[in-house]
Design an enzyme around this catalytic site. Structure first.
Site, short mmCIF file in Angstrom:
data_model
loop_
_atom_site.label_atom_id
_atom_site.label_comp_id
_atom_site.label_asym_id
_atom_site.label_seq_id
_atom_site.Cartn_x
_atom_site.Cartn_y
_atom_site.Cartn_z
N CYS A 25 -4.13 20.16 -68.49
CA CYS A 25 -4.96 20.77 -67.81
C CYS A 25 -4.61 22.28 -67.03
O CYS A 25 -3.65 22.38 -66.41
CB CYS A 25 -5.44 19.98 -66.51
SG CYS A 25 -6.47 20.47 -65.41
N CYS A 72 -4.96 22.88 -63.48
CA CYS A 72 -3.79 22.14 -62.92
C CYS A 72 -2.43 22.67 -62.81
O CYS A 72 -1.88 22.77 -61.80
CB CYS A 72 -3.63 20.76 -63.54
SG CYS A 72 -5.14 19.75 -63.58
#
Length: 102
Positions: free
Chosen positions: A27, A30
């Site tokens: 991600c 993230c």
């Protein structure tokens, strides 16, 4: 940082000031907030950062209904004080620190 499992999650967030970071290894957002959380942990060693890999922890991820990552939960002594989803700025994260510290 501490990495949670489905079995130890609640134990890790049960005491003190905690930010639980539900994330994914691939991600992009993230990866963007990970260094921000590391900086906070370095500056405030009494705040526990608990990382929850959504692929490795399917039970707790489903229990919380995580459908977007990163997904941050701010805890104070086991109680969720604030929750936010998505890539957030350092200022946004810091804004909620007072809520879990005092």
């Amino acid at each position: 940082m501490i990495y949670a499992t489905d079995d130890n999650y609640y134990e890790l967030v049960s005491e003190g000031a905690v930010i639980a970071d539900f994330y994914g290894k691939t991600c992009g957002p993230c990866k963007m907030i990970a260094p921000l959380l590391e900086d906070i942990e370095d500056e405030f060693p009494f705040i526990r950062i608990v990382k929850v890999d959504v692929e490795d922890c399917p039970k707790i991820t489903e229990e919380f209904g995580v459908d977007g990552i990163p997904d941050l939960y701010y805890y104070k002594n086991g109680e969720i004080i604030y929750h936010e989803t998505g890539a957030v700025s350092e200022e946004e994260i810091r804004m909620h620190l007072a809520d879990i510290l005092y």
